[in-house]
Structure formats: structure tokens, C-alpha cells
Design a protein around this motif. Structure first.
Motif, short mmCIF file in Angstrom:
data_model
loop_
_atom_site.label_atom_id
_atom_site.label_comp_id
_atom_site.label_asym_id
_atom_site.label_seq_id
_atom_site.Cartn_x
_atom_site.Cartn_y
_atom_site.Cartn_z
N TYR A 19 -28.44 -24.50 7.42
CA TYR A 19 -28.44 -24.59 8.88
C TYR A 19 -28.86 -23.28 9.53
O TYR A 19 -29.58 -23.28 10.54
CB TYR A 19 -27.07 -25.02 9.40
N GLU B 112 -30.23 -35.69 8.03
CA GLU B 112 -30.31 -34.63 9.03
C GLU B 112 -31.64 -34.69 9.79
O GLU B 112 -31.69 -34.47 11.00
CB GLU B 112 -30.09 -33.26 8.38
N PHE C 174 -28.80 -25.94 16.03
CA PHE C 174 -28.59 -25.67 14.61
C PHE C 174 -27.48 -24.64 14.38
O PHE C 174 -26.75 -24.71 13.39
CB PHE C 174 -29.90 -25.26 13.92
N TRP D 64 -24.46 -26.61 14.47
CA TRP D 64 -24.25 -27.29 13.20
C TRP D 64 -23.55 -26.35 12.22
O TRP D 64 -22.65 -26.76 11.49
CB TRP D 64 -25.57 -27.75 12.61
#
Length: 130
Positions: free
Chosen positions: A38, A74, A96, A99
Motif C-alpha cells: 500500500y 484491490e 492508499f 489503506w
């Protein structure tokens, strides 16, 4: 060296000010892998949003696919959310990073972090990357 040690080192290098003891040693391989992926996706999304030189077609998609930074599920999430990695606001970059922070919270919920201090240190590492 073990893959988990390499991932820890990579995460440490993602934030230039990160002390070497910031990453708890009890994080699972899956958590380390997810965090690393990520943060790398966020990094390439950030470059893609910087200028018209870098686009989804010439940087983001090929880089992310060649390094397998996102799973098929994803990728579908990215498509459903219509994340525009070329948007100069950096919204995809921030998504991100979120995430990655969610990964830290999930690690806490699974008991991979022994104390609130470990969670705060890991969240701080992710936010310093930002």
C-alpha cells in the motif's frame, strides 16, 4: 535475510526520520506485505499526480502490475471507487495511505500489536511517509 526483515527495512526507509525500532517485530508476514504494497502504491500514485509526464498508462498501471502491488480484488476496488491517480489533488495517494492506516488498525484488532504505543508508533511511521 528473511522476507519479513526486508519488508521491515523497506518500511523504515519509507520514512527518512523513522527510528529503527518503530516497527514491531510481531507483525505477521501478511501485514508487512500489505503495508509495504500500500505504501508503494501510494508512492507511485503520488508521482503520477505530480505532472502530466507521469500517467496512469505510462507509470501507475505498468508499475503496480509488474510489482504485483494490488491484488485483483484491490484493483476492482480502485476501479469501483474511480480513483483518479492523475488528479493533482492527490486524492488517490491519500486513499492508499488510508489503506495502510487501516492495515495498522486491523493488525491491532488481530493482536499483532502488543501495546497502544506500538500502534501509535506504526501509525506515525505511515503518516511521516505521507
Amino acid at each position: 535475510r528473511r522476507a519479513s526483515e526486508q519488508r521491515r527495512d523497506h518500511l523504515r526507509m519509507s520514512s527518512s526520520a523513522a527510528p529503527t525500532d518503530d516497527i514491531p517485530g510481531v507483525l505477521s508476514e501478511a501485514t508487512l506485505d500489505r503495508l509495504s504494497r500500500y505504501l508503494n502504491v501510494a508512492h507511485v500514485a503520488g508521482y503520477t499526480a505530480l505532472s502530466p509526464t507521469y500517467t496512469r498508462e505510462n507509470l501507475f498501471d505498468p508499475f503496480v502490475r509488474s510489482h504485483k502491488l494490488l491484488s485483483d480484488a484491490e484493483w476492482r476496488t480502485v476501479e469501483r471507487a474511480r480513483l483518479d491517480v492523475e488528479d493533482p489533488s492527490g486524492a488517490a495517494f491519500h486513499e492508499f495511505v488510508l489503506w495502510a492506516l487501516s492495515t495498522v488498525a486491523a493488525a491491532r484488532d488481530r493482536g499483532e500489536l502488543a501495546s497502544p504505543n506500538e500502534m501509535v508508533a506504526l501509525q506515525d511511521l505511515v503518516l511521516r511517509f505521507r
